[in-house]
Design a protein around this motif. Structure first.
Motif, PDB file in Angstrom:
ATOM      1  N   ASP A  43      -4.033  -2.889  23.905  1.00 61.74           N
ATOM      2  CA  ASP A  43      -4.294  -2.366  25.254  1.00 61.74           C
ATOM      3  C   ASP A  43      -2.996  -2.233  26.037  1.00 61.74           C
ATOM      4  O   ASP A  43      -1.911  -2.361  25.477  1.00 61.74           O
ATOM      5  N   GLY A  44      -3.100  -1.935  27.315  1.00 62.92           N
ATOM      6  CA  GLY A  44      -1.926  -1.780  28.172  1.00 62.92           C
ATOM      7  C   GLY A  44      -0.996  -0.696  27.660  1.00 62.92           C
ATOM      8  O   GLY A  44      -1.395   0.463  27.477  1.00 62.92           O
ATOM      9  N   ARG A  66       5.077   7.423  33.416  1.00 61.36           N
ATOM     10  CA  ARG A  66       5.311   7.112  34.833  1.00 61.36           C
ATOM     11  C   ARG A  66       4.009   6.796  35.555  1.00 61.36           C
ATOM     12  O   ARG A  66       2.972   7.357  35.243  1.00 61.36           O
ATOM     13  N   ASN A  67       4.121   5.877  36.509  1.00 65.57           N
ATOM     14  CA  ASN A  67       2.984   5.513  37.346  1.00 65.57           C
ATOM     15  C   ASN A  67       1.769   5.084  36.525  1.00 65.57           C
ATOM     16  O   ASN A  67       0.638   5.413  36.868  1.00 65.57           O
ATOM     17  N   ALA A  68       1.993   4.356  35.467  1.00 62.96           N
ATOM     18  CA  ALA A  68       0.891   3.915  34.612  1.00 62.96           C
ATOM     19  C   ALA A  68       0.249   2.660  35.194  1.00 62.96           C
ATOM     20  O   ALA A  68       0.932   1.772  35.693  1.00 62.96           O
ATOM     21  N   ARG A  69      -1.059   2.620  35.135  1.00 66.29           N
ATOM     22  CA  ARG A  69      -1.791   1.438  35.587  1.00 66.29           C
ATOM     23  C   ARG A  69      -1.986   0.523  34.387  1.00 66.29           C
ATOM     24  O   ARG A  69      -2.565   0.912  33.386  1.00 66.29           O
ATOM     25  N   ILE A  70      -1.488  -0.693  34.505  1.00 69.26           N
ATOM     26  CA  ILE A  70      -1.665  -1.718  33.481  1.00 69.26           C
ATOM     27  C   ILE A  70      -2.091  -2.992  34.200  1.00 69.26           C
ATOM     28  O   ILE A  70      -1.443  -3.416  35.167  1.00 69.26           O
ATOM     29  N   GLU A  71      -3.191  -3.553  33.700  1.00 67.61           N
ATOM     30  CA  GLU A  71      -3.776  -4.731  34.336  1.00 67.61           C
ATOM     31  C   GLU A  71      -3.991  -4.413  35.814  1.00 67.61           C
ATOM     32  O   GLU A  71      -4.635  -3.454  36.142  1.00 67.61           O
TER      33      GLU A  71
END
Length: 170
Positions: A43-44, A66-71
């Motif tokens: 994941d992530g 860019r601008n990735a949502r993780i957790e």
């Protein structure tokens, strides 16, 4: 010197083997993803890598998301892949977003224009913004034109907005 620089940095760093098993993480990475030592990660950042169909060689080269949502946060994610290792750099953006919004709140923008700016900062597309705000593309264009016009007329720097946005707005 490199180890010292990375220890004090806010970067999350993770090193995986060719099977995607975590070999090492720094404290920042552990605070983001949890301790994954010895585990195969799916994941992530690995989900970003797996779902990226623009890769010429999936297990070689460098990619940036860019601008990735993780957790629970937003990051610029850099993946460096070789035939032996995959190194992930997670550069946190939440403080940058806070700085940028504080900067734009001090300008003469309406609450709705600030909402639009907030979504721009997070790298949202026009289609995503219209969906998030429940407005038409024409209404979004009006908001964007007003934001850029106000900033330009006041000589206000737009350095926090993505370059592709400021080039289009001018």
């Amino acid at each position: 010197m490199l180890e010292e620089a990375l220890t004090g940095a806010e970067l999350g760093i993770c090193i995986k083997d060719t099977e995607r098993a975590v070999l090492a993480q720094n404290d920042r990475c552990r605070s983001i993803c949890g301790d994954r030592s010895g585990e195969v990660c799916e994941d992530g950042c690995m989900a970003l890598h797996r779902d990226d169909d623009s890769l010429q060689w999936p297990d070689w080269g460098t990619t940036v998301h860019r601008n990735a949502r993780i957790e629970d946060g937003h990051y610029d994610v850099t993946l460096i892949c070789s035939s032996e290792r995959m190194v992930t750099l997670l550069q946190p953006l939440d403080k940058k977003y806070e700085e940028a919004m504080a900067y734009y709140r001090a300008q003469d923008l309406t609450p709705r224009e600030l909402e639009v700016v907030s979504l721009l900062l997070r790298g949202r597309s026009n289609t995503e913004i219209t969906g998030d705000l429940g407005i038409s593309h024409a209404t979004l264009r009006t908001h964007l034109n007003r934001v850029y016009s106000k900033l330009r007329d006041q000589g206000i720097d737009t350095h926090f907005l993505p370059r592709r946005r400021t080039a289009a707005g001018q």
